[in-house]
Design a protein around this motif. Structure first.
Motif, mmCIF file in Angstrom:
data_model
loop_
_atom_site.group_PDB
_atom_site.id
_atom_site.type_symbol
_atom_site.label_atom_id
_atom_site.label_comp_id
_atom_site.label_asym_id
_atom_site.label_seq_id
_atom_site.Cartn_x
_atom_site.Cartn_y
_atom_site.Cartn_z
ATOM 1 N N THR A 164 0.789 -1.150 0.059
ATOM 2 C CA THR A 164 -0.067 -0.051 0.170
ATOM 3 C C THR A 164 0.892 1.236 -0.136
ATOM 4 N N PHE A 165 0.178 2.324 -0.660
ATOM 5 C CA PHE A 165 1.197 3.424 -0.650
ATOM 6 C C PHE A 165 0.282 4.778 -0.070
ATOM 7 N N TYR A 166 0.853 5.743 0.334
ATOM 8 C CA TYR A 166 0.567 7.021 0.818
ATOM 9 C C TYR A 166 1.440 8.111 0.339
ATOM 10 N N TYR A 167 0.608 9.110 -0.042
ATOM 11 C CA TYR A 167 1.401 10.508 -0.405
ATOM 12 C C TYR A 167 0.388 11.542 -0.116
ATOM 13 N N LYS A 168 1.028 12.572 0.397
ATOM 14 C CA LYS A 168 0.434 13.869 0.744
ATOM 15 C C LYS A 168 1.436 15.138 0.636
ATOM 16 N N GLY A 169 1.029 15.912 -0.251
ATOM 17 C CA GLY A 169 1.813 16.996 -0.637
ATOM 18 C C GLY A 169 0.985 18.365 -0.405
ATOM 19 N N MET A 170 1.977 19.210 0.107
ATOM 20 C CA MET A 170 1.251 20.411 0.505
ATOM 21 C C MET A 170 1.913 21.566 -0.234
ATOM 22 N N LEU A 171 1.174 22.723 -0.594
ATOM 23 C CA LEU A 171 1.617 23.867 -1.228
ATOM 24 C C LEU A 171 1.093 25.066 -0.317
ATOM 25 N N ASP A 172 2.197 26.147 0.138
ATOM 26 C CA ASP A 172 1.683 27.189 0.926
ATOM 27 C C ASP A 172 2.225 28.312 0.383
ATOM 28 N N LEU A 173 1.487 29.305 -0.131
ATOM 29 C CA LEU A 173 1.770 30.556 -0.867
ATOM 30 C C LEU A 173 1.373 31.772 -0.081
ATOM 31 N N ALA A 174 2.279 32.450 0.568
ATOM 32 C CA ALA A 174 1.932 33.433 1.634
ATOM 33 C C ALA A 174 2.239 34.976 0.991
ATOM 34 N N GLY A 175 1.257 35.882 0.892
ATOM 35 C CA GLY A 175 1.700 37.090 0.526
ATOM 36 C C GLY A 175 2.160 37.255 -0.815
ATOM 37 N N ASN A 176 1.988 36.292 -1.679
ATOM 38 C CA ASN A 176 2.832 36.468 -2.971
ATOM 39 C C ASN A 176 1.817 37.541 -3.960
ATOM 40 N N ILE A 177 0.538 37.594 -4.034
ATOM 41 C CA ILE A 177 -0.074 38.427 -4.797
ATOM 42 C C ILE A 177 -0.033 39.923 -4.314
ATOM 43 N N THR A 178 0.112 39.996 -2.876
ATOM 44 C CA THR A 178 -0.012 41.370 -2.061
ATOM 45 C C THR A 178 1.539 41.907 -2.341
ATOM 46 N N GLY A 179 2.432 40.910 -2.244
ATOM 47 C CA GLY A 179 3.646 41.279 -2.456
ATOM 48 C C GLY A 179 4.035 41.930 -3.853
ATOM 49 N N LEU A 180 3.492 41.396 -4.769
ATOM 50 C CA LEU A 180 3.612 41.592 -6.201
ATOM 51 C C LEU A 180 2.911 43.193 -6.455
ATOM 52 N N ILE A 181 1.796 43.149 -5.877
ATOM 53 C CA ILE A 181 0.980 44.470 -6.224
ATOM 54 C C ILE A 181 1.754 45.618 -5.434
ATOM 55 N N THR A 182 2.289 45.376 -4.525
ATOM 56 C CA THR A 182 2.950 46.567 -3.509
ATOM 57 C C THR A 182 4.272 46.727 -3.863
ATOM 58 N N GLY A 183 4.950 45.905 -4.639
ATOM 59 C CA GLY A 183 6.396 46.032 -4.913
ATOM 60 C C GLY A 183 7.232 45.685 -3.722
ATOM 61 N N ALA A 184 6.800 44.932 -2.961
ATOM 62 C CA ALA A 184 7.406 44.611 -1.693
ATOM 63 C C ALA A 184 8.756 43.866 -1.936
ATOM 64 N N ASN A 185 9.905 44.535 -1.269
ATOM 65 C CA ASN A 185 11.199 43.876 -1.307
ATOM 66 C C ASN A 185 12.370 44.268 -0.074
ATOM 67 N N GLU A 186 12.206 43.345 0.642
ATOM 68 C CA GLU A 186 13.007 43.557 1.903
ATOM 69 C C GLU A 186 14.301 43.830 1.788
ATOM 70 N N LYS A 187 15.065 43.173 0.755
ATOM 71 C CA LYS A 187 16.229 43.283 0.642
ATOM 72 C C LYS A 187 16.843 44.636 0.133
ATOM 73 N N GLU A 188 15.721 45.416 -0.610
ATOM 74 C CA GLU A 188 16.097 46.604 -1.151
ATOM 75 C C GLU A 188 15.528 47.852 -0.079
ATOM 76 N N GLY A 189 15.205 47.263 0.950
ATOM 77 C CA GLY A 189 14.477 48.276 2.190
ATOM 78 C C GLY A 189 13.005 48.589 1.906
ATOM 79 N N LYS A 190 12.384 47.824 0.985
ATOM 80 C CA LYS A 190 11.052 48.211 0.577
ATOM 81 C C LYS A 190 9.859 47.120 1.333
ATOM 82 N N GLN A 191 10.363 47.010 2.588
ATOM 83 C CA GLN A 191 9.237 46.135 3.342
ATOM 84 C C GLN A 191 7.933 46.762 3.470
ATOM 85 N N LYS A 192 6.901 45.982 3.315
ATOM 86 C CA LYS A 192 5.630 46.848 3.271
ATOM 87 C C LYS A 192 4.859 46.295 4.610
#
Length: 782
Positions: free
Chosen positions: A544-572
């Motif tokens: 018998t076989f069991y598989y569970k895959g999980m994908l968690d995407l946090a803040g991706n659309i909001t980050g894209l809209i706001t132009g967030a970039n922590e490395k460049e000092g643009k943390q939103k």
């Protein structure tokens, strides 16, 4: 090396002598003339069969022989010895009775073996597999009061199918059979096989059931084998209806009326309520979309039955829709028993009524739970839960669950300086048995899809360190394609973590440690999560076989809209709180192999990675990976292992909060499981794995606070390995597990010195105290 070789030789010599003594000691209990039966062997004499075919046929034949000899382990028969060596108990209870009659096995003697009967079984089985001229004989070999029976089979040539015929006539049922013959399991050139013939009859029955022939039965089909029309071991197969097939079995039925009794009970059964003809006066119900619902108190909304039932008035009966409807009614979760009956209402026009009698569960329940627990991190604690469930919240089988809880964990010893923990919280969940969305979702699954809405709050206090307030909310969907495949999509998944009451002690600890600082950072995490589960573990098969895959995407659309970039000092920020932005994926793969009914091998592989980007430099602490503990790598205390080769033993004061977290996880487990006696199971296991960081963590002085924690090309040398043995008490409703493990490879030792097999000292108390980890848990680890 020479000394070790001498030790191994002595060990095997002693083991061999012990095995011989115990084995021989069983025969001394036999009376004169008695022989201990040690089993049977089947030998096949044939030049036409390949080695593989012979082996397969021999194994199948041996499996069918009776009786089975006494069970053995590594050549020994401990259960037989327990029976022989234990004196007759005076009472039917106590240790002696248990040892002799519960654990022990009565000897199986040669006199218990009906050799002629087994010979007939061998011949009959061979004929059923197409060896029509099979002949068998047997011989008995005895030595030292032990006996083995050797059966010799000469199978002759195997008969193959020359062609398959489905005679045609003008009847309706025969026309349907002619359609079904295109996918017959009987193929020209294949061997004659009775099991295949039975499967073919069942296949035809299933096909006819889906075409309205409700009263048909596989026994109405006859498959004739004619070996006279062909030569060279060929046989012609003729598939047809039996001449005495009942007329009712050949008639195609349609649905006349659909009647639902959603408040059925045993008193109704005595009245035969679901067998009476439907009439408004007698049933006192109402009609909804061609479904007649008998629910005088209107406890249930009728549209829930309209969604669950796949039969409509005038439909041809279909077995798939029949089972689908029953399964969907059960999966609503509001009915304890679901019964279905078809009653002929118009025999002339071949119509029957479909009656569904449903016994509701208790619609409300209040449960108080008190739990005690301990873990390998030297914590012991208790938890109190108060749960309220309403299974028909809006009269449409909506399940509402609310709970409040309180828990505490106290350190009970060990080398670590950890803090006691107190938790309290409340949760509420509404599960709606349909997809609530602006789009149409059609599901033909036997499982009702659900819309889930959850709200929760938790207060956590680490005594002299800090307090966290955690709020969470989710809105999402859960649906199953079939019994094997399940999906869960949370469109909205929000967590807000608000710290409070940071003590001077903790402020001092985290002053120059960004890892500890992140634990009590204000965190706002939101975004969709998706999981997919595939499992065959519920199916009765060897692998018998069991598989569970999980994908968690946090803040991706909001980050894209706001132009967030922590490395460049643009943390939103949102409402003054920086939102987290990351992508996380985790895979859990398990494989189970059953050797026998009592022994099996369970394996697991977990691989995950969480990548921060955009508005985040690090993954939120609550979303990182952890290893160690009773359900992970059991040779290391819970959440104390890693990351990488980092040594957590007091370095940089991180041991004060105990948990070590990482962004990458790799874990592998293998466990051999065996049943000793009814509820008593044992296991031997090996665990391996670790966690790693995506980015190094530096304090303000530029010091790496967890050196060796970053993932690199040398990650395999940083994999921890542990092994151990376990005892499991399986009481059906509860499985109590005790696993004793020790490390075999420690990743935070020097690179060439990580394997510790040569330092195992069971005789030293200090070694046992530092290296033997006892895990006490409920349920299996995987």
């Amino acid at each position: 090396m020479k000394n070790k070789l001498n030790i191994y030789c002595k060990y095997f010599l002693v083991s061999g002598m012990t095995a011989t003594i115990v084995s021989c000691s069983n025969t001394k209990f036999l009376k004169d003339g008695q022989l201990l039966y040690t089993g049977a062997e089947v030998k096949i004499e044939s030049d036409s069969l390949t080695k593989k075919e012979k082996s397969a046929l021999e194994s199948a034949l041996e499996e069918n022989l009776t009786p089975k000899p006494n069970s053995s382990f590594l050549g020994l028969r401990p259960k037989l010895y327990a029976y022989n060596a234990t004196k007759e108990p005076k009472k039917e209870k106590g240790l002696r009775y248990w040892l002799k009659y519960k654990f022990g096995e009565e000897p199986v003697l040669l006199g218990d073996v009906d050799r002629e009967f087994n010979k007939d079984i061998i011949v009959n089985y061979s004929e059923n597999k197409g060896y029509f001229n099979a002949k068998a004989k047997y011989d008995t070999v005895s030595k030292n009061k032990k006996a083995q029976v050797i059966y010799t089979l000469n199978p002759g040539g195997r008969y193959l199918i020359s062609n398959v015929k489905f005679p045609a006539d003008s009847s309706l049922i025969n026309r349907e059979i002619q359609i079904l013959k295109e996918k017959t399991l009987l193929k020209a050139g294949n061997p004659f096989d009775l099991d295949v013939i039975k499967a073919e009859r069942q296949r035809i029955d299933d096909g006819l059931k889906d075409k309205g022939f409700y009263y048909f039965n596989p026994d109405n089909i006859i498959v004739q084998a004619d070996s006279t029309v062909s030569k060279n071991h060929k046989v012609e197969m003729i598939v047809k209806l039996k001449d005495n097939t009942p007329k009712l079995a050949t008639e195609q039925f349609t649905i006349d009326k659909v009647v639902v009794f959603p408040n059925y009970n045993l008193r109704d059964a005595k009245k035969g309520l679901y067998n009476i003809p439907m009439s408004e006066d007698s049933l006192k119900g109402y009609e909804y979309n061609d479904i007649y619902v008998v629910d005088p108190k209107k406890k249930f909304k009728p549209r829930m039955f309209d969604r669950a039932l796949y039969f409509d008035k005038g439909d041809i009966y279909n077995r798939k829709d029949h089972n689908l409807s029953l399964n969907r009614l059960i999966s609503l979760g509001v009915f304890k028993f679901v019964k279905n009956e078809f009653v002929v209402s118009d025999s002339l026009n071949h119509k029957f009524d479909a009656y569904y009698v449903l016994t509701p569960r208790e619609l409300q329940s209040l449960r108080l739970e008190a739990l005690g627990r301990t873990n390998s991190a030297n914590y012991a604690g208790s938890e109190l839960n108060l749960n309220w469930t309403q299974r028909n919240f809006f009269r449409g089988a909506e399940q509402f669950k609310a709970s409040v809880y309180g828990a505490f964990d106290v350190q009970i010893g060990g080398p670590a300086e950890a803090e006691n923990i107190f938790r309290a919280g409340a949760n509420a969940q509404l599960s709606i048995p349909r997809i609530v969305a602006p789009f149409r979702f059609n599901s033909s699954s036997a499982f009702v899809p659900r819309t889930n809405i959850k709200l929760g709050y938790e207060f956590q206090n680490r005594t002299t360190l800090y307090t966290l307030n955690t709020f969470n909310a989710t809105f999402g969907y859960q649906w199953k394609e079939n019994v094997r495949k399940e999906h869960e999509l949370n469109v909205i998944d929000i967590s807000y973590i608000d710290p409070a009451n940071e003590t001077p002690k903790f402020l001092a600890l985290k002053a120059n440690n960004p890892y500890l600082q992140r634990i009590t950072d204000q965190q706002l995490i939101f975004g969709p999560t998706y999981s997919y589960t595939y499992s065959t573990t519920m199916l009765p098969q060897r692998n018998t076989f069991y598989y569970k895959g999980m994908l968690d995407l946090a803040g991706n659309i909001t980050g894209l809209i706001t132009g967030a970039n922590e490395k460049e000092g643009k943390q939103k920020n949102i409402f003054g709180v920086p939102f987290s932005q990351y992508a996380k994926i985790e895979n859990d793969v398990r494989f189970y192999h059953k050797f026998t009914e009592k022994t099996s091998l369970a394996t697991r592989l977990i691989a995950g990675v969480a990548l921060p980007y955009g508005n985040s430099k690090y993954i939120p602490f609550s979303k990182q990976f952890f290893v160690g503990g009773s359900n992970s790598i059991r040779a290391f205390r819970a959440r104390t292992l890693g990351p990488g080769s980092f040594d957590p033993r007091g370095a940089n004061n991180t041991r004060a909060v105990f948990d070590q977290a990482g962004d990458i996880k790799l874990e592998m487990n293998a466990e051999y499981r065996a049943n000793l006696y009814k509820f008593l199971n044992v296991a031997a296991f090996v665990d391996a794995g670790n966690i790693w960081l995506i980015n190094d963590e530096f304090n303000e002085a530029g010091e790496n606070i967890r050196p060796g924690g970053k993932f690199s090309k040398d990650f395999l040398s940083e994999v921890a390995v542990g092994a151990g043995v376990g005892l499991r008490l399986d009481f059906s409703i509860l499985i109590l597990r005790l696993d004793l493990a020790m490390p075999l490879r420690v990743p935070y030792y020097e690179k060439g010195d990580r394997w510790v097999l040569d330092r195992v000292k069971f005789g030293e108390g200090s070694w046992r105290r530092d290296n033997l980890i006892l895990n006490i848990a409920i349920g299996y680890p995987f």
